[in-house]
Design an enzyme around this catalytic site. Sequence first.
Site, mmCIF file in Angstrom:
data_model
loop_
_atom_site.group_PDB
_atom_site.id
_atom_site.type_symbol
_atom_site.label_atom_id
_atom_site.label_comp_id
_atom_site.label_asym_id
_atom_site.label_seq_id
_atom_site.Cartn_x
_atom_site.Cartn_y
_atom_site.Cartn_z
ATOM 1 C CG ASN A 73 16.075 -22.035 -20.752
ATOM 2 O OD1 ASN A 73 16.400 -20.748 -20.964
ATOM 3 N ND2 ASN A 73 15.515 -22.608 -19.493
ATOM 4 C CD GLU A 130 9.981 -11.694 -14.567
ATOM 5 O OE1 GLU A 130 10.281 -12.622 -13.822
ATOM 6 O OE2 GLU A 130 9.398 -12.011 -15.620
ATOM 7 C CG HIS A 135 12.476 -14.789 -18.630
ATOM 8 N ND1 HIS A 135 12.399 -15.622 -17.529
ATOM 9 C CD2 HIS A 135 11.350 -13.939 -18.185
ATOM 10 C CE1 HIS A 135 11.640 -15.002 -16.316
ATOM 11 N NE2 HIS A 135 10.967 -14.064 -17.098
ATOM 12 C CG PHE A 138 21.337 -22.459 -11.897
ATOM 13 C CD1 PHE A 138 20.680 -21.323 -12.339
ATOM 14 C CD2 PHE A 138 20.549 -23.467 -10.979
ATOM 15 C CE1 PHE A 138 19.353 -21.078 -11.915
ATOM 16 C CE2 PHE A 138 19.296 -23.159 -10.531
ATOM 17 C CZ PHE A 138 18.948 -22.061 -11.048
ATOM 18 N NE ARG A 192 12.673 -22.160 -21.639
ATOM 19 C CZ ARG A 192 12.301 -22.022 -20.545
ATOM 20 N NH1 ARG A 192 11.487 -22.569 -19.754
ATOM 21 N NH2 ARG A 192 12.853 -20.610 -19.862
ATOM 22 N NE ARG A 222 6.254 -20.507 -16.530
ATOM 23 C CZ ARG A 222 7.808 -20.328 -16.029
ATOM 24 N NH1 ARG A 222 8.073 -19.274 -16.483
ATOM 25 N NH2 ARG A 222 8.244 -21.462 -15.774
ATOM 26 C CE1 TYR A 240 16.080 -15.650 -14.763
ATOM 27 C CE2 TYR A 240 17.809 -14.744 -16.290
ATOM 28 C CZ TYR A 240 16.691 -15.452 -16.146
ATOM 29 O OH TYR A 240 16.147 -15.748 -17.211
ATOM 30 C CE LYS A 254 16.426 -17.364 -20.342
ATOM 31 N NZ LYS A 254 16.558 -18.520 -19.478
#
Length: 143
Positions: free
Chosen positions: A114, A128, A117, A59, A104, A87, A51, A11
């Site tokens: 964070n 995705e 992704h 948010f 993270r 993950r 998203y 990100k």
Amino acid sequence: MANERTLSIIKPDAVAGNHIGAIYDRFEQAGLKIVAAKMLQLDDEKAGGFYAEHAERPFYNDLKSFMMSGPVLVSVLEGENAIAKHREIMGATNPKDAAVGTIRADFASSIDENAVHGSDSAESAKREISYFFNDDEVCARTR
Ligand code: GDP
Ligand code: MG
């Protein structure tokens, strides 16, 4: 154990912090292979579409603004249990809850910013990956 592909995004906060190499290193050390990669500057439509599942969340606008705040590095990673493995290496959504040694925990400053992704299921990964890559942009890593 299944050979899987997952969609990974470094990100804007982590790109700006010059952490691309350090983050890729964690995935490669865990045996995941980069089979596609590109740097992109997202716009409102592209960030919002990615998203879309969070469109009703409070948010959502902040999330879109953050994802447009600088370039992102979008990749497809392949390997045994790639989705769960990614993950695990990434850590919990809120860096305060992320296990020691996760990306993270080490590179993210807050739940809003964070660092990475990773797809959360086989279905999400498929959607995705095709959201960012054409089939001919994903390479075979056979050697
Ligand atoms: P992820 O799969 O761990 O990235 O988490 P989610 O899919 O639940 O949420 C997507 C992204 O939205 C997260 O990575 C955060 O950047 C952001 N996000 C999720 N929950 C919250 C929240 O409660 N507050 C804020 N500000 N951002 C959130
Ligand atoms: Mg998610």
